[in-house]
Scaffold this active site. Structure first.
Site, PDB file in Angstrom:
ATOM      1  N   SER A 120      -6.820   5.793   3.708  1.00  0.00           N
ATOM      2  CA  SER A 120      -6.880   4.922   2.526  1.00  0.00           C
ATOM      3  C   SER A 120      -7.300   3.509   2.946  1.00  0.00           C
ATOM      4  CB  SER A 120      -5.506   4.839   1.858  1.00  0.00           C
ATOM      5  OG  SER A 120      -5.307   5.926   0.982  1.00  0.00           O
ATOM      6  N   GLN A 172       7.155   3.913   3.911  1.00  0.00           N
ATOM      7  CA  GLN A 172       5.751   3.497   3.916  1.00  0.00           C
ATOM      8  C   GLN A 172       5.546   2.211   4.725  1.00  0.00           C
ATOM      9  OE1 GLN A 172       3.792   5.593   1.471  1.00  0.00           O
ATOM     10  NE2 GLN A 172       2.192   5.033   2.895  1.00  0.00           N
ATOM     11  N   LYS A 196       0.856  -1.194   0.000  1.00  0.00           N
ATOM     12  CA  LYS A 196       0.000   0.000   0.000  1.00  0.00           C
ATOM     13  C   LYS A 196       0.883   1.231   0.000  1.00  0.00           C
ATOM     14  CE  LYS A 196      -3.858   2.186   0.225  1.00  0.00           C
ATOM     15  NZ  LYS A 196      -3.358   2.926  -0.977  1.00  0.00           N
ATOM     16  N   GLY A 226      -2.655   8.281  -4.281  1.00  0.00           N
ATOM     17  CA  GLY A 226      -1.974   9.483  -4.770  1.00  0.00           C
ATOM     18  C   GLY A 226      -0.742   9.829  -3.956  1.00  0.00           C
ATOM     19  N   ASP A 227       0.013  10.770  -4.465  1.00  0.00           N
ATOM     20  CA  ASP A 227       1.147  11.384  -3.762  1.00  0.00           C
ATOM     21  C   ASP A 227       1.379  12.696  -4.532  1.00  0.00           C
ATOM     22  OD1 ASP A 227       3.327  10.505  -1.597  1.00  0.00           O
ATOM     23  OD2 ASP A 227       4.433  11.518  -3.172  1.00  0.00           O
ATOM     24  N   LYS A 250       5.448   3.299   8.361  1.00  0.00           N
ATOM     25  CA  LYS A 250       4.295   4.181   8.546  1.00  0.00           C
ATOM     26  C   LYS A 250       3.007   3.350   8.597  1.00  0.00           C
ATOM     27  CE  LYS A 250       4.081   7.504   5.513  1.00  0.00           C
ATOM     28  NZ  LYS A 250       3.747   8.433   4.395  1.00  0.00           N
ATOM     29  N   ASN A 278      -2.307  19.264  -1.295  1.00  0.00           N
ATOM     30  CA  ASN A 278      -3.321  18.613  -0.490  1.00  0.00           C
ATOM     31  C   ASN A 278      -2.961  18.517   0.998  1.00  0.00           C
ATOM     32  OD1 ASN A 278      -5.753  17.100  -0.560  1.00  0.00           O
ATOM     33  ND2 ASN A 278      -4.498  15.303  -0.142  1.00  0.00           N
ATOM     34  N   LYS A 324       5.444   1.746  -3.040  1.00  0.00           N
ATOM     35  CA  LYS A 324       5.353   3.101  -3.603  1.00  0.00           C
ATOM     36  C   LYS A 324       5.613   3.027  -5.098  1.00  0.00           C
ATOM     37  CE  LYS A 324       4.801   7.334  -2.029  1.00  0.00           C
ATOM     38  NZ  LYS A 324       4.140   7.772  -0.787  1.00  0.00           N
ATOM     39  N   THR A 328      -4.444  13.468   5.407  1.00  0.00           N
ATOM     40  CA  THR A 328      -3.014  13.589   5.736  1.00  0.00           C
ATOM     41  C   THR A 328      -2.776  14.865   6.538  1.00  0.00           C
ATOM     42  OG1 THR A 328      -2.592  12.511   3.618  1.00  0.00           O
ATOM     43  CG2 THR A 328      -0.683  13.403   4.776  1.00  0.00           C
TER      44      THR A 328
HETATM   45  N1  GLU Z   1       1.166   9.042  -0.525  1.00  0.00           N
HETATM   46  C1  GLU Z   1       0.628   8.991   0.794  1.00  0.00           C
HETATM   47  C2  GLU Z   1       1.719   8.656   1.783  1.00  0.00           C
HETATM   48  O1  GLU Z   1       2.852   9.056   1.596  1.00  0.00           O
HETATM   49  C3  GLU Z   1      -0.617   8.136   0.901  1.00  0.00           C
HETATM   50  C4  GLU Z   1      -0.475   6.732   0.456  1.00  0.00           C
HETATM   51  C5  GLU Z   1      -1.797   5.973   0.419  1.00  0.00           C
HETATM   52  O2  GLU Z   1      -2.844   6.514   0.731  1.00  0.00           O
HETATM   53  O3  GLU Z   1      -1.735   4.790   0.059  1.00  0.00           O
HETATM   54  O4  GLU Z   1       1.517   8.035   2.791  1.00  0.00           O
END
Ligand code: GLU
Length: 449
Positions: free
Chosen positions: A381, A114, A93, A168-169, A117, A244, A129, A213
């Site tokens: 998410s 990630q 994810k 997204g990112d 996190k 965002n 990612k 976020t």
């Molecule tokens: N890009 C965001 C992050 O850095 C969200 C990733 C997601 O929702 O999967 O955590």
């Protein structure tokens, strides 16, 4: 500079050697490995060299060509990436970034961050990612669509609701997710809502995902200040970025009574001593897709715009870097400390350089690393995946309530873990150890795979 436990040094050496030239990935791996010394001292059973080495090695790395045709009928070629880093806790994810600086090292650093996190959220999601060196700036809507469709023409065979769930990112929002979802649906002939998150509300997105976020970062700041008996209300706040994450961090900080006086984009920053007019920023960035320099013309007196420069020269008590990696360096940290900053929280991924983080730590500034402070986005998410799986759609209040609860839990986990391992108040150590332990426990249970 922090030192690394001698038993972990060979693992870091392997990472540096195996991923030569990938500076951001080295930085992210070094930071996590530096934090693990106390775990090895206190719980030697966690010193499993092969396991830690596996944590630093992505399960799979996919690199592909993305050809597309621009509005002048010229063929353009970009490079696409998806790094599927760790699936011990759930499907990979993590977001997709479209930015000209994207390369394999950047995607690997983001994927690595990630993993921890996502573990901190307590939800069943692994880490990954993706992205491309495609530059969305100045592209027409049709160009964006054709690029997204081409990108998904390859990516679709590597993802799925039980496999890998992108979102997204930087450079990828609901519009791009929509174009990618449309292409995925067409290629697979199935409405697999949970294959992407950050979707628009009109076809299966989650309420509060867009805000999550930034809101989450503000909640984390409030929790850190709570521990010290300090209130957000009345505090001067500077937020870098105006995308965002920045927009909704500003919104929540303002709702707590904080005063946001500056924000930025890659061209420069705007200072408004009357407090940033958020509706105007939203109008410029979300509707017009314009530049933050337009703010001054539209807002009138009482504000000014500085081209280039450093937004961290603006005095504040709360600093939220919400733009991009390594945007806040040692010089900036020194200025912030001299100007009396009390809390810094990373809304972006790794926006503070190691030197800046060291300075905040030695000046006893509350510092929240991105993998904790910006986890609200990916957590929501995961809530979107939950809603899709149960064919349900929750109210804004319910979704935000869950987000608030998750952020409070992350704060507690980081705070308590830091204390347990002899580094009270150090949220970097707390986040890295708490995330690591969750991933390591799951990996050990699954055997050597
Ligand atoms: N890009 C965001 C992050 O850095 C969200 C990733 C997601 O929702 O999967 O955590």
């Amino acid at each position: 500079m922090n030192t690394i436990n001698e038993k972990l040094q060979p693992i870091l050496n392997t990472v540096l050697h195996r991923n030569a030239g990938e500076a951001e990935f080295h930085q992210a791996a070094r930071e996590v490995l530096e934090s693990l010394g106390p775990v090895i001292a206190k719980k030697p059973e966690y010193f499993d060299e092969a396991l830690i080495e596996r944590i630093c090695e992505p399960e799979r790395q996919i690199i592909f060509r993305v050809p597309w045709i621009d509005d002048n009928n010229q063929v353009q070629i970009n490079r696409g990436f998806r790094v599927q880093f760790n699936s011990a806790l759930g499907p990979y994810k993590g977001g997709i970034r479209f930015h000209p600086t994207v390369n394999i090292g950047i995607i690997k650093f983001l994927g690595f961050e990630q993993v921890f996190k996502n573990a901190l959220t307590g939800l069943p999601i692994g880490g990954g990612k993706g992205g491309s060196d495609f530059d969305p700036k100045g592209k027409s809507d049709h160009e964006i669509m054709r690029f997204c469709q081409s990108f998904m023409t390859e990516l679709h065979r590597h993802i799925g609701e039980y496999v890998d769930v992108p979102a997204g990112d930087i450079g990828v929002g609901a519009r791009e997710v929509g174009y990618m979802f449309g292409m995925y649906k067409r290629l697979n002939n199935r409405f697999e809502a949970g294959v992407l998150t950050g979707k628009s509300l009109v076809y299966g997105g989650s309420r509060a995902r867009k805000e999550a976020t930034g809101f989450g970062t503000a909640y984390f700041v409030r929790s850190m200040l709570d521990v010290k008996g300090v209130d957000v209300a009345g505090k001067r706040c500077v937020v870098s970025g105006s995308g965002n994450v920045a927009i909704y961090a500003m919104e929540k900080i303002m709702s707590f009574g904080g005063k946001v006086v500056a924000c930025s984009d890659s061209g420069g920053y705007v200072v408004d001593e009357n407090g940033i007019d958020l509706d105007l920023v939203k109008q410029i960035k979300e509707v017009r897709r314009g530049r933050i320099s337009e703010y001054v013309e539209l807002r009138g007196d009482g504000c000014h715009y500085i081209t280039g420069g450093s937004i961290w020269d603006v005095p504040c008590e709360i600093a939220l870097p919400c733009a991009t990696q390594n945007e806040l360096n040692g010089r900036d940290a020194k200025t912030l400390v001299e100007n009396g900053v009390i809390a810094v929280a990373e809304g972006a991924n790794m926006p503070c350089t190691p030197e800046a983080v060291d300075l905040f730590e030695s000046a006893k500034v509350l510092f929240a690393p991105g993998k904790a402070a910006n986890a609200g986005g990916v957590a929501t998410s995961a809530l979107e995946m939950q809603q899709n799986a149960s064919r349900d759609s929750w109210s804004f209040a319910k979704t935000e309530g869950r987000l608030e609860e998750i952020m409070a839990n992350i704060h507690t986990a980081c705070h308590e873990t830091a204390e347990e391992y002899g580094a009270p108040g150090n949220y970097v150590v707390g986040a890295n150890i708490a995330g690591f332990v969750r991933v390591a426990d799951a990996m050990r249970a699954l055997g050597v795979i």
